[in-house]
Design a protein around this motif. Structure first.
Motif, short mmCIF file in Angstrom:
data_model
loop_
_atom_site.label_atom_id
_atom_site.label_comp_id
_atom_site.label_asym_id
_atom_site.label_seq_id
_atom_site.Cartn_x
_atom_site.Cartn_y
_atom_site.Cartn_z
N VAL A 14 -3.12 9.74 -1.81
CA VAL A 14 -4.07 9.09 -2.72
C VAL A 14 -3.33 8.53 -3.94
CG1 VAL A 14 -6.03 9.47 -4.26
CG2 VAL A 14 -6.03 10.50 -1.99
N LEU A 15 -2.41 9.31 -4.50
CA LEU A 15 -1.64 8.86 -5.66
C LEU A 15 -0.79 7.64 -5.32
CD1 LEU A 15 -0.57 12.35 -7.04
CD2 LEU A 15 -2.15 10.75 -8.14
N ALA A 16 -0.19 7.65 -4.13
CA ALA A 16 0.61 6.50 -3.69
C ALA A 16 -0.28 5.28 -3.49
CB ALA A 16 1.36 6.84 -2.41
N ALA A 17 -1.45 5.49 -2.91
CA ALA A 17 -2.39 4.39 -2.71
C ALA A 17 -2.82 3.80 -4.04
CB ALA A 17 -3.61 4.88 -1.93
N ALA A 18 -3.11 4.67 -5.02
CA ALA A 18 -3.53 4.21 -6.34
C ALA A 18 -2.46 3.34 -6.98
CB ALA A 18 -3.86 5.41 -7.23
N GLN A 19 -1.20 3.74 -6.82
CA GLN A 19 -0.10 2.96 -7.39
C GLN A 19 0.01 1.60 -6.71
OE1 GLN A 19 3.74 4.88 -7.04
NE2 GLN A 19 4.64 3.61 -8.65
N SER A 20 -0.14 1.57 -5.39
CA SER A 20 -0.08 0.32 -4.65
C SER A 20 -1.21 -0.61 -5.03
CB SER A 20 -0.11 0.60 -3.14
OG SER A 20 -0.16 -0.60 -2.40
N ILE A 24 -1.91 -4.73 -7.43
CA ILE A 24 -2.54 -5.99 -6.99
C ILE A 24 -3.94 -6.20 -7.54
CG2 ILE A 24 -1.21 -6.07 -4.83
CD1 ILE A 24 -3.86 -5.11 -3.45
N LEU A 25 -4.60 -5.12 -8.03
CA LEU A 25 -5.97 -5.23 -8.51
C LEU A 25 -6.14 -4.51 -9.85
CD1 LEU A 25 -7.92 -4.40 -5.21
CD2 LEU A 25 -7.72 -6.66 -6.27
N PRO A 26 -6.88 -5.09 -10.78
CA PRO A 26 -7.18 -4.37 -12.02
C PRO A 26 -8.19 -3.26 -11.73
CG PRO A 26 -8.41 -6.41 -11.96
CD PRO A 26 -7.50 -6.43 -10.76
N PRO A 27 -8.22 -2.20 -12.56
CA PRO A 27 -9.22 -1.16 -12.36
C PRO A 27 -10.62 -1.71 -12.60
CG PRO A 27 -8.05 -0.83 -14.43
CD PRO A 27 -7.33 -1.92 -13.69
N ILE A 55 -12.25 -2.48 -0.26
CA ILE A 55 -10.97 -3.19 -0.38
C ILE A 55 -9.82 -2.22 -0.56
CG2 ILE A 55 -11.05 -3.47 -2.91
CD1 ILE A 55 -10.05 -6.35 -2.47
N ARG A 56 -10.10 -1.05 -1.15
CA ARG A 56 -9.06 -0.06 -1.41
C ARG A 56 -8.50 0.51 -0.10
NH1 ARG A 56 -9.25 1.84 -6.73
NH2 ARG A 56 -11.04 1.12 -7.95
N GLY A 57 -9.38 1.01 0.75
CA GLY A 57 -8.94 1.58 2.01
C GLY A 57 -8.35 0.55 2.94
N GLY A 58 -8.94 -0.65 2.94
CA GLY A 58 -8.40 -1.72 3.78
C GLY A 58 -6.97 -2.07 3.39
N TRP A 59 -6.74 -2.19 2.09
CA TRP A 59 -5.40 -2.55 1.63
C TRP A 59 -4.39 -1.46 1.96
CZ3 TRP A 59 -2.40 -6.37 0.22
CH2 TRP A 59 -1.18 -6.08 -0.39
N TRP A 60 -4.73 -0.20 1.69
CA TRP A 60 -3.76 0.88 1.90
C TRP A 60 -3.45 1.07 3.38
CZ3 TRP A 60 0.12 2.74 -0.31
CH2 TRP A 60 0.63 4.03 -0.04
N ARG A 61 -4.48 0.96 4.23
CA ARG A 61 -4.23 1.12 5.66
C ARG A 61 -3.32 0.02 6.19
NH1 ARG A 61 -2.15 2.55 9.25
NH2 ARG A 61 -2.88 3.31 11.26
N LEU A 62 -3.63 -1.22 5.87
CA LEU A 62 -2.84 -2.32 6.40
C LEU A 62 -1.45 -2.36 5.79
CD1 LEU A 62 -5.58 -3.07 7.60
CD2 LEU A 62 -5.05 -5.47 7.12
N SER A 63 -1.31 -1.90 4.56
CA SER A 63 0.00 -1.86 3.92
C SER A 63 0.93 -0.89 4.62
CB SER A 63 -0.13 -1.45 2.45
OG SER A 63 -0.85 -2.40 1.71
N ASN A 64 0.38 0.09 5.30
CA ASN A 64 1.18 1.12 5.96
C ASN A 64 1.42 0.86 7.44
OD1 ASN A 64 1.87 3.70 4.20
ND2 ASN A 64 -0.07 2.88 3.45
N LEU A 65 1.00 -0.29 7.92
CA LEU A 65 1.31 -0.65 9.30
C LEU A 65 2.80 -0.97 9.43
CD1 LEU A 65 -1.67 -3.02 10.16
CD2 LEU A 65 -1.40 -0.63 10.85
N THR A 66 3.37 -0.64 10.57
CA THR A 66 4.76 -1.02 10.84
C THR A 66 4.82 -2.52 11.12
OG1 THR A 66 4.60 -0.70 13.22
CG2 THR A 66 5.15 1.25 11.88
#
Length: 322
Positions: A14-20, A24-27, A55-66
């Protein structure tokens, strides 16, 4: 058959996702609001670029694809908000995306998803099993399934909202009222804010998370569930991954009616000047109906604002659906 990697979400994730996501997005704003004489706060996820927290979950999931997974593309299942979150991330990252959506999804959500460049695969709701439709598409395309709530990376991405809340509030809130479909956001917030009470709020007859928490096992919706205006909060059941995170962390049993939801939409519009869709107003509905005890460190999630103009105008006017 391509095997999916199974992992559990973590607070570190979660902390890593928040940083990512912060890169790209303001709070989104944490707005003060007075409810029944108590000054608490509302988290305006309605103001995300796609109009919802997804948008949060979508971004973090796709960012972690190989790199290899990115080439194969993704398949998601959604009535609209997760669809837009995945489509937004896919376009930004250059990943092919197909979204399995119900034919009766709100037109505004279908059009917005298509405008983001995703391919839409329609299914009948009720009548077809959306997970079966998605599984066929994954098999046919060799794609990666991006589940709307039963995915570790998606859960971690949604939890980034809790990291923002704690920063904005100067510490963890006492409780977070969460609009709840399958439990992805609720689970993410539970990981993000371990000291906060998590209060999932679901439509009457669609409290699959609440029932699962009470019985400590997955519960599926009945054969003839009641109609609800909360189109974003209608999963057939939660997933084991969500229940595992939420068990003994969340308070089960909070449900709201359509009229309570409409009252919350009117309140958000008149008091906060925000357009909130029905599913995005469920947590606020519970607060306004006095179903949850509030204090000055309580936070109410406003999770989505994707509603068509005619239905919203009728709600604001107090005349119901057009």
């Amino acid at each position: 058959m391509i095997r999916e990697t199974i992992r559990m979400p973590t607070r570190e994730g979660v902390l890593a996702a928040a940083q990512s996501i912060a890169a790209i997005l303001p709070p989104t704003p944490l707005l003060p609001v007075e409810i029944a004489g108590v000054r608490c706060h509302a988290k305006a996820e309605t103001l995300q670029p796609v109009g919802a927290f997804k948008i949060r979950g979508g971004w973090w999931r796709l960012s972690n694809l190989t790199p290899e997974e990115r080439k194969r593309g993704v398949v998601a299942v959604s009535s609209g908000n997760h669809a837009q979150g995945v489509a937004w991330a896919a376009r930004r990252l250059g990943i092919p995306a197909a979204i399995v959506m119900p034919r009766n999804a709100p037109r505004v959500k279908l059009e917005a998803t298509r405008a983001l460049g995703a391919e839409i695969v329609l299914y009948e709701r009720p009548g077809e099993d959306r997970d079966e439709v998605a599984a066929r598409e994954v098999e046919r395309r060799g794609a990666v399934l991006v589940h709307a709530f039963g995915d570790a990376w998606v859960i971690e991405g949604q939890g980034s909202a809790g990291i923002e809340i704690a920063a904005q509030l100067g510490g963890e809130p006492s409780r977070i009222l969460v609009c709840c479909g399958g439990g992805g956001l609720a689970a993410g917030l539970a990981l993000a804010c371990p000291g906060s009470a998590i209060v999932p709020v679901e439509p009457v007859g669609w409290d699959m998370v609440g029932q699962a928490l009470a019985s400590r096992e997955i519960v599926r919706v009945g054969a003839n569930p009641p109609a609800t205006i909360c189109d974003a909060l209608q999963p057939d059941a939660t997933k084991p991954i969500n229940l595992a995170v939420l068990q003994d962390r969340a308070e089960p049993g909070i449900t709201v009616t359509d009229e309570e939801v409409r009252a919350a939409q009117r309140f958000a519009f008149s008091t906060l000047r925000l357009v909130v869709e029905p599913g995005g107003a469920a947590a606020l509905a519970a607060a306004l109906a006095g179903k949850v005890t509030l204090d000055e460190r309580s936070v109410v999630m406003l999770t989505g604002g994707n509603t068509d103009a005619a239905s919203f105008a009728a709600t604001i006017a107090g005349t119901g659906a057009p």
